[in-house]
Design a protein around this motif. Structure first.
Motif, short mmCIF file in Angstrom:
data_model
loop_
_atom_site.label_atom_id
_atom_site.label_comp_id
_atom_site.label_asym_id
_atom_site.label_seq_id
_atom_site.Cartn_x
_atom_site.Cartn_y
_atom_site.Cartn_z
N LEU A 1 0.86 -1.20 0.00
CA LEU A 1 0.00 0.00 0.00
C LEU A 1 0.88 1.24 0.00
O LEU A 1 2.06 1.17 0.33
N HIS A 2 0.26 2.36 -0.40
CA HIS A 2 0.98 3.63 -0.49
C HIS A 2 0.44 4.56 0.58
O HIS A 2 -0.65 5.13 0.42
N ALA A 3 1.20 4.74 1.66
CA ALA A 3 0.72 5.57 2.78
C ALA A 3 0.36 7.00 2.35
O ALA A 3 -0.67 7.53 2.80
N PRO A 4 1.15 7.67 1.50
CA PRO A 4 0.80 9.06 1.15
C PRO A 4 -0.50 9.14 0.34
O PRO A 4 -1.12 10.20 0.29
N GLN A 5 -0.88 8.04 -0.28
CA GLN A 5 -2.08 8.09 -1.14
C GLN A 5 -3.38 7.95 -0.34
O GLN A 5 -4.46 8.11 -0.89
N TYR A 6 -3.27 7.70 0.97
CA TYR A 6 -4.49 7.53 1.76
C TYR A 6 -5.35 8.79 1.73
O TYR A 6 -6.57 8.72 1.79
N GLU B 1 -7.12 5.12 -16.06
CA GLU B 1 -6.23 3.97 -15.95
C GLU B 1 -4.89 4.42 -15.37
O GLU B 1 -4.61 5.60 -15.25
N LEU B 2 -4.06 3.44 -15.08
CA LEU B 2 -2.86 3.66 -14.28
C LEU B 2 -2.01 4.87 -14.69
O LEU B 2 -1.74 5.75 -13.86
N LEU B 3 -1.58 4.92 -15.95
CA LEU B 3 -0.56 5.92 -16.29
C LEU B 3 -1.10 7.34 -16.19
O LEU B 3 -0.41 8.25 -15.71
N PRO C 1 12.17 0.63 -5.56
CA PRO C 1 12.08 1.25 -6.88
C PRO C 1 10.60 1.31 -7.28
O PRO C 1 9.93 0.28 -7.22
N ARG C 2 10.08 2.48 -7.67
CA ARG C 2 8.63 2.60 -7.88
C ARG C 2 8.14 1.58 -8.90
O ARG C 2 7.28 0.76 -8.61
N PHE C 3 8.67 1.63 -10.10
CA PHE C 3 8.51 0.61 -11.14
C PHE C 3 9.51 0.94 -12.22
O PHE C 3 10.15 1.99 -12.18
N ASP D 1 3.71 -5.87 -13.99
CA ASP D 1 2.63 -6.34 -14.87
C ASP D 1 1.24 -5.97 -14.37
O ASP D 1 0.35 -6.82 -14.25
N GLU D 2 1.05 -4.66 -14.12
CA GLU D 2 -0.24 -4.22 -13.60
C GLU D 2 -1.22 -3.88 -14.73
O GLU D 2 -2.39 -4.28 -14.67
N ASN D 3 -0.72 -3.15 -15.74
CA ASN D 3 -1.61 -2.53 -16.71
C ASN D 3 -1.02 -2.71 -18.11
O ASN D 3 0.20 -2.64 -18.28
N THR E 1 -4.06 -3.97 -0.14
CA THR E 1 -5.07 -2.96 -0.45
C THR E 1 -4.63 -2.07 -1.62
O THR E 1 -5.46 -1.52 -2.33
N ASP E 2 -3.32 -1.87 -1.78
CA ASP E 2 -2.80 -0.92 -2.77
C ASP E 2 -3.52 0.43 -2.68
O ASP E 2 -3.80 1.04 -3.71
N VAL E 3 -3.83 0.88 -1.48
CA VAL E 3 -4.32 2.26 -1.35
C VAL E 3 -3.35 3.18 -2.08
O VAL E 3 -2.13 3.02 -1.92
N1 GUN Z 1 2.77 1.77 -10.49
C1 GUN Z 1 3.70 2.72 -10.23
N2 GUN Z 1 3.30 3.52 -9.21
C2 GUN Z 1 2.10 3.08 -8.83
C3 GUN Z 1 1.18 3.50 -7.82
O1 GUN Z 1 1.40 4.46 -7.08
N3 GUN Z 1 0.03 2.78 -7.73
C4 GUN Z 1 -0.23 1.70 -8.53
N4 GUN Z 1 -1.39 1.05 -8.38
N5 GUN Z 1 0.61 1.30 -9.49
C5 GUN Z 1 1.77 1.98 -9.63
#
Ligand code: GUN
Ligand code: FE
Length: 441
Positions: free
Chosen positions: A83-88, A98-100, A209-211, A239-241, A326-328
């Protein structure tokens, strides 16, 4: 080959977190999953806790002080693998993209605000306070690129009693100026973060590393080496999107796959969590398995930002390690109980609309992923068995008030709490035997 940007300090010590000494027992209606697909339960049972660990689970009262939660459901503490705490602060907003686009238009500008200590302190305190009301006891969380406010996040979570990992995020390309580091700075700030972040008792640093799109080859290579030199775990996205995957293929023309790109920088290990894994190819499944990396299945996020449905049944059949997340704020709930029902529901949709070869997850399988499955990333966590850490969540008495009129069994009570009342607060919570919420009665 890329050159080395840093030198390993001579004294790097990472001790075990302190444990609470002493013995007591917790009483209530216990339910847990010792293995996937099987609930075990004990009405009016006692969990004996010794020095932070479970010593026994028994119908007999031990000769110890008892925290008595008679009539309440008691489940193992749950593990949120991503999960991403700052994104709460923006959970539940901006779901029409969508993601990007979601990252660029909303996520990155809001994460940039976490440079400010005052804002970060308030936001992270709210996050920690709200997380305390859920059954989650272990987390693997992203902070932001800002080392100082990410250390502040660790401090707040540590003081609240949480256990797990927090990462200072690395980003040195394809990011707005306000959220991008120079490569050298990203490395040196990561090293400072590791040094300063190792002072906390139970929240530890994780390489983050973020991605692939956010990190240059040079940075990824340094991060792989730092993780190995310091013996640190690693977390990222994989491999999210579909647009993201296409982009990664063009950024890494020499890699066989997205997973192979991480692997070429030594970032796929048995202490790696890869979030999402919605679209793993056959070779990537094999590689994840070979390396022993964890999949953080995030069904709420995958539906909200229309990423797809991860074929979790296949991953389980192939022997991958899987936990829930949760990937908040891609996910719109802090509650892993909600993720349990989301995981079951999305597996049912996948079963119906794909070729029908992958059976849906059962409730007990999904509960296992949220408890013992994801918990195994943190050690012996997520079950009521002797030797396991005493992570215990007491569900509030009112959470199943309506359905209780039907006099259901313990398993049915848990099911109704999962589906009807996932946001209901826990009444009490223990992490490694330490009570972090509630007074007991
Ligand atoms: N891929 C890179 N950064 C993020 C993020 O903050 N959230 C999600 N869901 N995917 C990501
Ligand atoms: Fe994420």
């Amino acid at each position: 080959m890329v050159g080395r940007l840093y030198r390993l300090p001579e004294t790097a010590s990472y001790g075990e977190p302190e444990v609470l000494m002493g013995s007591f027992a917790v009483k209530g209606d216990l339910i847990w999953t010792p293995e996937p697909g099987r609930f075990e339960s004990l009405a009016d049972g006692y969990i004996t806790v010794e020095d932070g660990r479970i010593a026994a689970v028994s119908p007999r009262r031990p000769d110890l002080p008892v925290d008595d939660y008679s009539g309440r459901l008691i489940i193992p503490g749950l593990s949120d693998l991503h999960l991403h705490a700052p994104q709460y602060v923006f959970m539940g907003l901006y779901m029409d993209e969508e993601l990007l686009q979601w990252l660029e238009r909303h996520t990155f500008p809001i994460e940039a605000a976490f440079r400010d200590e005052g804002f970060a302190r308030e936001a992270y305190q709210v996050f920690s306070d709200d997380l305390l009301r859920t059954p989650t006891t272990r987390i693997s969380a992203f902070g932001t690129i800002f080392a100082d406010t990410t250390l502040l996040l660790m401090d707040i979570l540590d003081k609240a009693g949480f256990s797990g990992y927090v990462g200072k995020v690395n980003m040195d390309r394809n990011s707005p100026d306000i959220l991008r580091e120079a490569t050298e700075e990203s490395v040196s700030e990561t090293l400072r973060f590791i040094e300063e972040g190792s002072r906390f008792a139970s929240v530890r640093p994780i390489i983050t590393p973020r991605f692939i799109p956010s990190c240059s080859d040079r940075l990824l290579s340094e991060l792989g080496r730092i993780a190995a030199d310091y013996g640190l775990p690693i977390q990222s996205h994989l491999d999210e999107n579909l647009s993201e995957i296409e982009w990664v293929a063009s950024l890494c023309p020499d890699s066989a796959s997205y997973a192979d790109a991480y692997d070429s920088f030594s970032l796929l290990t048995e202490r790696t969590i890869m979030a999402h894994c919605v679209w793993l190819g056959d070779d990537e499944v094999r590689l994840m398995k070979e390396r022993g990396a964890f999949v953080a299945h995030s069904p709420s996020s995958n539906i909200n930002i229309a990423s797809g449905i991860a074929p979790v049944r296949r991953y389980l059949d192939e022997g991958l390690k899987v936990g829930l997340a949760t990937d908040v704020a891609g996910g719109s709930s802090l509650s892993l109980l909600r993720m349990v029902s989301d995981a079951v529901q999305s597996s049912k949709v996948h079963w119906r609309i794909a070729d029908g070869s992958l059976e849906p997850l059962s409730l007990s399988e999904a509960f296992y992923l949220a408890s013992k499955g994801g918990g195994s990333f943190f050690g012996k966590v997520g079950s009521f068995e002797a030797g396991y850490d005493a992570d215990i969540a007491v569900i509030a008495r009112d959470a199943d008030r309506a359905s209780r009129l039907l006099q259901p069994g313990i398993e049915e009570r848990l099911e109704s709490v999962i589906y009807r009342s996932a946001e209901m607060p826990v009444e009490a919570k223990y992490i490694r035997g330490r009570k972090v919420r509630g007074s007991g009665s």
